[in-house]
Design a protein around this motif. Structure first.
Motif, PDB file in Angstrom:
ATOM      1  N   GLY A  44       0.822  -1.204   0.000  1.00 24.21           N
ATOM      2  CA  GLY A  44       0.000   0.000   0.000  1.00 24.21           C
ATOM      3  C   GLY A  44       0.857   1.256   0.000  1.00 24.21           C
ATOM      4  O   GLY A  44       0.588   2.210  -0.730  1.00 24.21           O
ATOM      5  N   ILE A  45       1.899   1.253   0.827  1.00 20.38           N
ATOM      6  CA  ILE A  45       2.835   2.381   0.867  1.00 20.38           C
ATOM      7  C   ILE A  45       3.522   2.525  -0.490  1.00 20.38           C
ATOM      8  O   ILE A  45       3.667   3.633  -1.014  1.00 20.38           O
ATOM      9  N   GLU A  46       3.908   1.416  -1.064  1.00 18.62           N
ATOM     10  CA  GLU A  46       4.574   1.418  -2.369  1.00 18.62           C
ATOM     11  C   GLU A  46       3.679   2.062  -3.441  1.00 18.62           C
ATOM     12  O   GLU A  46       4.144   2.900  -4.217  1.00 18.62           O
ATOM     13  N   ARG A  47       2.403   1.668  -3.472  1.00 20.69           N
ATOM     14  CA  ARG A  47       1.471   2.260  -4.448  1.00 20.69           C
ATOM     15  C   ARG A  47       1.393   3.771  -4.276  1.00 20.69           C
ATOM     16  O   ARG A  47       1.426   4.525  -5.245  1.00 20.69           O
ATOM     17  N   TYR A  48       1.286   4.215  -3.038  1.00 18.48           N
ATOM     18  CA  TYR A  48       1.207   5.648  -2.761  1.00 18.48           C
ATOM     19  C   TYR A  48       2.482   6.350  -3.224  1.00 18.48           C
ATOM     20  O   TYR A  48       2.435   7.402  -3.864  1.00 18.48           O
ATOM     21  N   LEU A  49       3.625   5.754  -2.904  1.00 17.40           N
ATOM     22  CA  LEU A  49       4.904   6.359  -3.282  1.00 17.40           C
ATOM     23  C   LEU A  49       5.081   6.429  -4.795  1.00 17.40           C
ATOM     24  O   LEU A  49       5.705   7.369  -5.302  1.00 17.40           O
ATOM     25  N   MET A  50       4.544   5.464  -5.510  1.00 15.12           N
ATOM     26  CA  MET A  50       4.649   5.487  -6.968  1.00 15.12           C
ATOM     27  C   MET A  50       3.936   6.714  -7.544  1.00 15.12           C
ATOM     28  O   MET A  50       4.328   7.232  -8.580  1.00 15.12           O
ATOM     29  N   HIS A  51       2.911   7.160  -6.860  1.00 15.97           N
ATOM     30  CA  HIS A  51       2.160   8.327  -7.333  1.00 15.97           C
ATOM     31  C   HIS A  51       2.708   9.636  -6.778  1.00 15.97           C
ATOM     32  O   HIS A  51       2.718  10.645  -7.472  1.00 15.97           O
ATOM     33  N   PHE A  52       3.125   9.637  -5.521  1.00 14.75           N
ATOM     34  CA  PHE A  52       3.449  10.894  -4.848  1.00 14.75           C
ATOM     35  C   PHE A  52       4.861  10.984  -4.298  1.00 14.75           C
ATOM     36  O   PHE A  52       5.225  11.999  -3.714  1.00 14.75           O
ATOM     37  N   GLY A  53       5.658   9.940  -4.455  1.00 13.90           N
ATOM     38  CA  GLY A  53       6.998   9.929  -3.878  1.00 13.90           C
ATOM     39  C   GLY A  53       8.006  10.678  -4.718  1.00 13.90           C
ATOM     40  O   GLY A  53       7.682  11.207  -5.788  1.00 13.90           O
ATOM     41  N   PRO A  54       9.249  10.730  -4.252  1.00 16.00           N
ATOM     42  CA  PRO A  54      10.301  11.430  -4.994  1.00 16.00           C
ATOM     43  C   PRO A  54      10.530  10.754  -6.338  1.00 16.00           C
ATOM     44  O   PRO A  54      10.465   9.542  -6.443  1.00 16.00           O
ATOM     45  N   MET A  55      10.783  11.547  -7.358  1.00  9.99           N
ATOM     46  CA  MET A  55      10.958  11.005  -8.703  1.00  9.99           C
ATOM     47  C   MET A  55      12.415  10.727  -9.044  1.00  9.99           C
ATOM     48  O   MET A  55      12.722  10.311 -10.134  1.00  9.99           O
ATOM     49  N   ASP A  56      13.317  10.952  -8.146  1.00 12.74           N
ATOM     50  CA  ASP A  56      14.729  10.683  -8.358  1.00 12.74           C
ATOM     51  C   ASP A  56      14.972   9.214  -8.084  1.00 12.74           C
ATOM     52  O   ASP A  56      14.629   8.713  -7.018  1.00 12.74           O
ATOM     53  N   GLY A  57      15.536   8.491  -9.034  1.00  9.42           N
ATOM     54  CA  GLY A  57      15.714   7.050  -8.907  1.00  9.42           C
ATOM     55  C   GLY A  57      16.462   6.616  -7.662  1.00  9.42           C
ATOM     56  O   GLY A  57      16.067   5.685  -6.988  1.00  9.42           O
ATOM     57  N   ASP A  58      17.567   7.303  -7.340  1.00  6.64           N
ATOM     58  CA  ASP A  58      18.351   6.931  -6.163  1.00  6.64           C
ATOM     59  C   ASP A  58      17.576   7.168  -4.874  1.00  6.64           C
ATOM     60  O   ASP A  58      17.565   6.320  -3.981  1.00  6.64           O
ATOM     61  N   ASN A  59      16.948   8.335  -4.761  1.00  2.00           N
ATOM     62  CA  ASN A  59      16.151   8.623  -3.560  1.00  2.00           C
ATOM     63  C   ASN A  59      14.999   7.643  -3.430  1.00  2.00           C
ATOM     64  O   ASN A  59      14.709   7.170  -2.336  1.00  2.00           O
ATOM     65  N   SER A  60      14.341   7.351  -4.541  1.00  5.96           N
ATOM     66  CA  SER A  60      13.218   6.411  -4.498  1.00  5.96           C
ATOM     67  C   SER A  60      13.679   5.031  -4.046  1.00  5.96           C
ATOM     68  O   SER A  60      13.041   4.412  -3.194  1.00  5.96           O
ATOM     69  N   ALA A  61      14.759   4.556  -4.636  1.00 10.01           N
ATOM     70  CA  ALA A  61      15.263   3.231  -4.280  1.00 10.01           C
ATOM     71  C   ALA A  61      15.614   3.175  -2.796  1.00 10.01           C
ATOM     72  O   ALA A  61      15.261   2.213  -2.105  1.00 10.01           O
ATOM     73  N   SER A  62      16.280   4.210  -2.302  1.00  8.77           N
ATOM     74  CA  SER A  62      16.635   4.244  -0.878  1.00  8.77           C
ATOM     75  C   SER A  62      15.399   4.279  -0.001  1.00  8.77           C
ATOM     76  O   SER A  62      15.340   3.601   1.025  1.00  8.77           O
ATOM     77  N   LEU A  63      14.414   5.047  -0.417  1.00  8.54           N
ATOM     78  CA  LEU A  63      13.177   5.140   0.352  1.00  8.54           C
ATOM     79  C   LEU A  63      12.480   3.792   0.414  1.00  8.54           C
ATOM     80  O   LEU A  63      12.092   3.335   1.498  1.00  8.54           O
ATOM     81  N   PHE A  64      12.321   3.123  -0.717  1.00 13.13           N
ATOM     82  CA  PHE A  64      11.681   1.808  -0.723  1.00 13.13           C
ATOM     83  C   PHE A  64      12.459   0.816   0.142  1.00 13.13           C
ATOM     84  O   PHE A  64      11.868   0.049   0.909  1.00 13.13           O
ATOM     85  N   GLU A  65      13.782   0.830   0.023  1.00 16.61           N
ATOM     86  CA  GLU A  65      14.605  -0.082   0.824  1.00 16.61           C
ATOM     87  C   GLU A  65      14.461   0.201   2.314  1.00 16.61           C
ATOM     88  O   GLU A  65      14.393  -0.732   3.128  1.00 16.61           O
ATOM     89  N   ASP A  66      14.382   1.460   2.678  1.00 18.51           N
ATOM     90  CA  ASP A  66      14.219   1.804   4.092  1.00 18.51           C
ATOM     91  C   ASP A  66      12.846   1.398   4.621  1.00 18.51           C
ATOM     92  O   ASP A  66      12.720   0.986   5.774  1.00 18.51           O
ATOM     93  N   VAL A  67      11.827   1.489   3.779  1.00 19.97           N
ATOM     94  CA  VAL A  67      10.503   1.012   4.183  1.00 19.97           C
ATOM     95  C   VAL A  67      10.563  -0.494   4.423  1.00 19.97           C
ATOM     96  O   VAL A  67      10.040  -0.999   5.420  1.00 19.97           O
ATOM     97  N   ALA A  68      11.235  -1.212   3.523  1.00 22.55           N
ATOM     98  CA  ALA A  68      11.395  -2.659   3.709  1.00 22.55           C
ATOM     99  C   ALA A  68      12.137  -2.951   5.005  1.00 22.55           C
ATOM    100  O   ALA A  68      11.722  -3.835   5.775  1.00 22.55           O
ATOM    101  N   ASP A  69      13.223  -2.223   5.281  1.00 25.36           N
ATOM    102  CA  ASP A  69      13.975  -2.404   6.541  1.00 25.36           C
ATOM    103  C   ASP A  69      13.060  -2.219   7.747  1.00 25.36           C
ATOM    104  O   ASP A  69      13.065  -3.040   8.669  1.00 25.36           O
ATOM    105  N   LEU A  70      12.319  -1.138   7.729  1.00 21.72           N
ATOM    106  CA  LEU A  70      11.434  -0.812   8.842  1.00 21.72           C
ATOM    107  C   LEU A  70      10.432  -1.926   9.100  1.00 21.72           C
ATOM    108  O   LEU A  70      10.245  -2.370  10.240  1.00 21.72           O
TER     109      LEU A  70
END
Length: 128
Positions: A44-70
């Motif tokens: 659910g968080i991933e779907r939201y981020l795909m629409h409203f999250g940062p559009m920079d590939g590196d920032n996005s990848a780090s954000l998704f990875e940190d959500v997974a860590d959490l």
């Protein structure tokens, strides 16, 4: 646009949004290993981020990875999902986005707006 051109466009767009494909696959594999409720929350968080999250590939990848860590840590500790995201999941994700959006266009424009209003109001330059 031919199928080949369209496929190239989609691939470039996804790389821009999610970053390196290898990182994306690793992230998806990690999410797949989560218990079902945690996995559903992350998706659910991933779907939201795909629409409203940062559009920079590196920032996005780090954000998704940190959500997974959490969520991996929370699942291991038995932390309830609501304890992670709180009562307002949108605000939780928006705060995550703000943490990863510091160098982005939106953050720069927000700062410019705040500075312009402060100057116009005479704040910070000795005027009242």
């Amino acid at each position: 646009m031919s199928d080949t051109e369209e496929g190239g466009f989609v691939s470039k767009f996804l790389t821009l949004v999610i970053g390196d494909k290898r990182r994306w696959r690793q992230y998806k594999a990690r999410v797949k290993q989560l218990p079902p409720d945690y996995r559903a929350a992350v998706e659910g968080i991933e779907r939201y981020l795909m629409h409203f999250g940062p559009m920079d590939g590196d920032n996005s990848a780090s954000l998704f990875e940190d959500v997974a860590d959490l969520f991996e840590r929370a699942a291991a500790d038995g932390t309830p999902i609501r304890e992670i995201v709180g009562s307002d999941p949108v605000e939780f994700v928006e705060e995550l986005i703000r943490n990863y959006d510091k160098g982005g266009y939106v953050a720069r424009e927000r700062e410019r707006l705040n500075s312009a209003i402060s100057r116009a109001a005479g704040e910070g330059n000795g005027a009242v």
